[in-house]
Design an enzyme around this catalytic site. Structure first.
Site, PDB file in Angstrom:
ATOM      1  N   ARG B  70       9.001 -10.245  -5.872  1.00 55.84           N
ATOM      2  CA  ARG B  70       8.639 -10.766  -4.530  1.00 55.84           C
ATOM      3  C   ARG B  70       7.785 -12.171  -4.412  1.00 55.84           C
ATOM      4  NH1 ARG B  70       8.343  -5.004  -3.900  1.00 55.84           N
ATOM      5  NH2 ARG B  70       5.890  -4.983  -3.935  1.00 55.84           N
ATOM      6  N   TYR B  74       8.320 -15.157  -1.851  1.00 56.90           N
ATOM      7  CA  TYR B  74       7.668 -15.655  -0.899  1.00 56.90           C
ATOM      8  C   TYR B  74       7.050 -17.131  -1.170  1.00 56.90           C
ATOM      9  CZ  TYR B  74       6.910 -10.542  -0.082  1.00 56.90           C
ATOM     10  OH  TYR B  74       7.198  -9.356   0.224  1.00 56.90           O
ATOM     11  N   TYR B  96       9.209  -9.415  10.721  1.00 59.06           N
ATOM     12  CA  TYR B  96       9.147  -8.120  11.622  1.00 59.06           C
ATOM     13  C   TYR B  96       7.681  -7.494  11.226  1.00 59.06           C
ATOM     14  CZ  TYR B  96       9.837  -6.443   6.652  1.00 59.06           C
ATOM     15  OH  TYR B  96       9.976  -6.207   5.323  1.00 59.06           O
ATOM     16  N   VAL B 101       0.276  -8.721   8.799  1.00 60.20           N
ATOM     17  CA  VAL B 101      -0.031  -7.428   8.099  1.00 60.20           C
ATOM     18  C   VAL B 101       0.962  -7.104   7.206  1.00 60.20           C
ATOM     19  CG1 VAL B 101      -0.367  -5.014   8.590  1.00 60.20           C
ATOM     20  CG2 VAL B 101      -1.268  -6.501  10.116  1.00 60.20           C
ATOM     21  N   SER B 237       7.787   3.956   3.763  1.00 57.77           N
ATOM     22  CA  SER B 237       6.924   4.901   3.881  1.00 57.77           C
ATOM     23  C   SER B 237       5.515   4.643   3.909  1.00 57.77           C
ATOM     24  CB  SER B 237       7.291   6.054   3.276  1.00 57.77           C
ATOM     25  OG  SER B 237       8.493   6.762   3.631  1.00 57.77           O
ATOM     26  N   THR B 238       4.714   5.001   4.641  1.00 63.24           N
ATOM     27  CA  THR B 238       3.220   5.015   4.742  1.00 63.24           C
ATOM     28  C   THR B 238       2.614   6.057   4.536  1.00 63.24           C
ATOM     29  OG1 THR B 238       3.412   3.055   6.096  1.00 63.24           O
ATOM     30  CG2 THR B 238       1.301   3.969   5.749  1.00 63.24           C
TER      31      THR B 238
END
Lengths: 59, 265
Positions: B70, B74, B96, B101, B237-238
């Site tokens: 990733r 980026y 999004y 954050v 998921s968090t």
């Protein structure tokens, strides 16, 4: 109007979003969303809605 | 006279549920930019961007690749943003959620743009954290730690179990590469063992996934902490861990007739 077009409209037009918040099924029907796509929208099934919008097989 | 709205780079977020969470200001920037470079997670956000700015919209999703690091993706995104700025275009970088954050290329693009003399600004937006606070009834005023799951697992981090704890990207635990559908979550037993330094095994925890379409309820799966080792969370998921108890009073604090008077040194 397709479900995708309708959701784009709701994201960009506060008046149409207000109509949807007040009466979701009537607003979607009045916008011309088909009975089949309204059933998908009101299914509450995120995977089903996503699949419909992207034309993927729901998993 | 102050100068307004003369940014060369504006960074916006489309929220988690595009319908209702995309701000008017962000919509206006998307509409008026020369170029909208975007990373969308749902088809509505993408369609909105393309409808508002059909000439300038360009997805940066092609920079992702299965099993690709990733960090490399980026870096390429930031380079692409910079190339458009240097070409004299007014750029809207749209992602999004909240653009600041859990998104490093947005921060890096702003830093690089300013370093090269471009005016750049980030606008706030609705993040998963905001949705979680609303859906789970969490008020962070009583203390809230927010940690990336892999960071927590791999570094010397410390948790205050008397406050709220959020572990992000638990579905991508230990995997620095991109996966289209699901990650290889091998580190979950180790994560649970580390959390058990702070919590009893039966402490109730919640896996949370915000809804992205209207009329859809958030996905909330609750269970004892020890059970977490046996499940495979969704990639977005968090993990929310409620406090074990109220905080203990500080014995050094002392109270006067009208409230807290101070802390003994």
């Amino acid at each position: 109007m397709t479900l995708k077009s309708y959701l784009v409209l709701l994201a960009t037009d506060v008046g149409r979003l207000g109509d949807f918040l007040a009466n979701p099924s009537a607003a979607a029907e009045n916008a011309g969303v088909s009975k089949e796509e309204r059933a998908i929208l009101f299914s509450g099934d995120q995977g089903l809605i996503y699949a419909n919008l992207t034309r993927l097989d729901p998993k | 006279m102050i100068k307004m709205n003369d940014e060369h780079l504006i960074v916006v977020g489309t929220g988690i549920r595009t319908v209702g969470q995309l701000s008017m200001e962000s919509l206006a920037w998307i509409k008026t930019a020369d170029k909208v470079l975007y990373v969308a997670s749902d088809p509505i956000a993408e369609e909105v961007i393309m409808a508002l700015n059909p000439e300038g919209a360009e997805s940066m999703a092609h920079f992702y690749g299965e099993n690709k690091q990733r960090t490399e993706t980026y870096r390429q995104m930031v380079e692409h943003v910079m190339a458009n700025l240097r070409a004299g275009r007014r750029v809207c970088f749209a992602v999004y959620g909240h653009p600041g954050v859990l998104v490093s290329p947005t921060h890096e693009a702003i830093r690089r743009a300013r370093a090269e003399g471009f005016k750049a600004r980030m606008l706030p937006a609705i993040s998963t954290e905001d949705c979680l606070f609303a859906d789970l009834g969490v008020d962070p005023v009583s203390g809230c730690q927010s940690l990336e799951a892999t960071d927590f697992l791999s570094n010397l981090r410390y948790i205050d179990p008397h406050g709220h704890v959020l572990l992000w990207q638990i579905g991508g635990l230990g995997d620095p590469t991109f996966k289209r559908y699901s990650f290889d979550v091998r580190g979950m037993p180790q994560l649970v063992r580390k959390l058990m330094r702070y919590y009893p095994p039966h402490h109730l925890v919640h896996l949370y996934e915000a809804a992205i379409f209207p009329g859809v309820e958030p996905a909330i799966h609750s269970g004892p902490l020890h059970y977490l080792a046996q499940i495979r969370p969704m990639s977005n998921s968090t993990l929310y861990i409620p406090p074990v108890s109220a905080p203990f009073p500080d014995p050094a604090a002392w109270w006067g007739p009208s409230g807290v008077a101070g802390v003994r040194e």
